[in-house]
Enzyme design. Structure first.
Site, PDB file in Angstrom:
ATOM      1  N   SER A  24       0.830  -1.207   0.000  1.00 23.18           N
ATOM      2  CA  SER A  24       0.000   0.000   0.000  1.00 23.18           C
ATOM      3  C   SER A  24       0.861   1.252   0.000  1.00 23.18           C
ATOM      4  O   SER A  24       0.560   2.229  -0.707  1.00 23.18           O
ATOM      5  CB  SER A  24      -0.921   0.002   1.222  1.00 23.18           C
ATOM      6  OG  SER A  24      -1.783  -1.104   1.203  1.00 23.18           O
ATOM      7  N   ARG A  28       1.474   3.891  -3.317  1.00 20.98           N
ATOM      8  CA  ARG A  28       1.189   5.319  -3.102  1.00 20.98           C
ATOM      9  C   ARG A  28       2.455   6.143  -3.333  1.00 20.98           C
ATOM     10  O   ARG A  28       2.397   7.227  -3.922  1.00 20.98           O
ATOM     11  CB  ARG A  28       0.659   5.541  -1.678  1.00 20.98           C
ATOM     12  CG  ARG A  28      -0.820   5.168  -1.496  1.00 20.98           C
ATOM     13  CD  ARG A  28      -1.205   5.134  -0.030  1.00 20.98           C
ATOM     14  NE  ARG A  28      -2.636   4.967   0.179  1.00 20.98           N
ATOM     15  CZ  ARG A  28      -3.280   3.811   0.065  1.00 20.98           C
ATOM     16  NH1 ARG A  28      -2.612   2.709  -0.261  1.00 20.98           N
ATOM     17  NH2 ARG A  28      -4.594   3.738   0.272  1.00 20.98           N
ATOM     18  N   ASP A 324      -8.176  -6.721   5.913  1.00 17.00           N
ATOM     19  CA  ASP A 324      -7.278  -7.679   5.262  1.00 17.00           C
ATOM     20  C   ASP A 324      -6.881  -8.802   6.213  1.00 17.00           C
ATOM     21  O   ASP A 324      -6.433  -9.866   5.763  1.00 17.00           O
ATOM     22  CB  ASP A 324      -6.011  -6.975   4.762  1.00 17.00           C
ATOM     23  CG  ASP A 324      -6.210  -6.294   3.421  1.00 17.00           C
ATOM     24  OD1 ASP A 324      -7.248  -6.532   2.781  1.00 17.00           O
ATOM     25  OD2 ASP A 324      -5.322  -5.519   3.019  1.00 17.00           O
TER      26      ASP A 324
END
Length: 439
Positions: A24, A28, A324
């Site tokens: 993640s 980004r 998750d």
């Protein structure tokens, strides 16, 4: 490798492991670097399938992106918010971050881009983001079903003025993250009013913090559901990606059910990642958490110690902000002394697989009783039996149920290669630290 047969452990393990960088944060950071001015060096990055799709997509847009997988680094040269190529064909595979972040980036540009995706990604939620981008001025040509991949995007270009839209993020907070990161390139001010019920926004908080790290003045909030972001530029820099807490949690969960201990190197107390909250759940179930530093290098590390004999306590937990880890908890839930109930995760039905159905299907195979809830699942204690675990092309199903096999004879994980999406060598690391058969 068609399958991986897990061997139960004969004694509690004491392991020390290093996991890849956060997917993640890696993705980004690549986007923010591409939108900046100059060359950014990213260190400690994760070279997962998703991140490789993201990197290739940036290259197809014309960015100079240079990777060194051995050194875990990526160099990205940004052009101050401009996309070098005004026309390109881009493939995002099954990477949700690439699909959502890069379509928003393309929509804020002057170019025209064709986006293709995997069959799996073609079915995943996108409508809310695409409709918001349409409202702001981007135009789409649907090459299949409306508001799904594949499609062409005609960018809106730079705009003068202030804009206000409504957005529902119940199906994915990535819709909001995509708009917050890319809107500063194209308009003076964007106000986003959230209309749904979802309050879980740990990944949005990650986005906000990273925008500030890359030089943005910060997102403004008016109450809980109104976000404002102003025109700004991002800076080139050297940036180190944190270890992937999602990946670390598998090893911590293994310590929990075996009564052993697990140290993951380079973990950060002030982590940006919402999955740190899973460690709170492990503590409630009877584990101990200890922060420290490695003796030889002084690097930070976090150790989780499981309860004696791996007997956990039942819990009732809202996992909406770290969903998750739902599968991770499900895989260890049979070893609790009472029911384990998860709420707030209805949205995981629409991820790489229907994850709630996968939990029920695979635990039922092992003789474990489950009850499906409207927004989650309840799992009852039991002694799992051997089974072949169908993974549904979902990396988290494969990684999670391998844990069950550490205390259950006869667990075989089918298609373990699906882990390439986020942790390509998961089963190689798993085999090494838990002394499994060589791959």
């Amino acid at each position: 490798m068609e399958s991986f047969k897990v061997k139960p452990l004969k004694e509690p393990p004491a392991i020390c492991v290093r996991v890849p960088g956060s997917k993640s944060i890696t993705n980004r950071a690549m986007l923010l670097a591409a939108m900046g001015e100059g060359t950014t060096l990213l260190q400690g990055v994760q070279f997962s399938e998703d991140s490789l799709y993201f990197m290739k997509a940036l290259q197809d847009m014309g960015f100079d992106v240079q990777a060194d997988q051995e050194a875990c680094t990526i160099r990205v040269r940004g052009f101050g918010g401009h996309i070098p190529r005004e026309q390109a064909t881009i493939y995002v595979g099954s990477a949700g971050t690439a699909a959502r972040f890069l379509t928003a980036f393309a929509a804020m540009s002057n170019g025209r881009y064709r986006f293709n995706a995997s069959e799996q990604m073609n079915k995943r939620p996108m409508r809310e983001l695409f409709q918001a981008l349409e409202e702001l001025g981007a135009r789409f040509t649907w090459l299949g079903d409306p508001y799904r991949f594949p499609m062409e995007i005609h960018g809106m270009g730079r705009r003068i003025g202030e804009y206000r839209i409504q957005l529902n993020i119940d199906r994915s907070s990535q819709f909001l993250s995509a708009l917050l990161m890319t809107a500063p390139l194209a308009m003076d001010l964007l106000t986003v009013e959230l209309t749904g019920k979802r309050s879980a926004r740990s990944y949005v908080a990650m986005t906000e913090k990273m925008m500030r790290q890359f030089g943005h003045s910060g997102v403004l909030k008016h109450g809980e559901d109104c976000y404002q972001v102003r025109k700004a530029s991002y800076h080139a820099m050297e940036y180190t990606v944190e270890p992937d807490v999602s990946a670390a949690c598998y090893f911590y969960a293994a310590a929990a059910i075996t009564g052993g201990s697990a140290i993951v190197r380079y973990m950060q107390k002030e982590s940006l990642q919402g999955d740190m909250r899973f460690l709170d759940v492990l503590e409630k179930m009877g584990c101990k958490r200890q922060w420290g530093r490695m003796e030889e290098t002084g690097e930070p590390a976090l150790q989780i110690i499981g309860p004696e004999n791996g007997i956990l306590k039942g819990v009732d937990v809202d996992m909406s902000d770290f969903s998750d880890q739902t599968l991770t908890l499900a895989a260890i839930a049979p070893f609790a002394d009472g029911p384990v109930t998860v709420h707030g995760v209805a949205h995981i039905r629409r991820q790489e697989s229907d994850r709630l159905q996968a939990i029920v299907n695979e635990l039922n195979k092992m003789g474990i009783r489950c009850e499906m809830l409207e927004d989650g699942v309840t799992i009852y204690p039991g002694a799992p039996t051997g089974a072949q675990i169908e993974t549904y092309q979902d990396h988290r199903v494969a990684m999670s149920f391998a844990l069950t096999g550490l205390r259950t004879e006869g667990i075989e994980i089918l298609n373990p290669e699906c882990c390439r999406k986020t942790f390509a060598d998961y089963f190689t690391v798993f085999a090494k630290v838990f002394k499994q058969n060589k791959l």
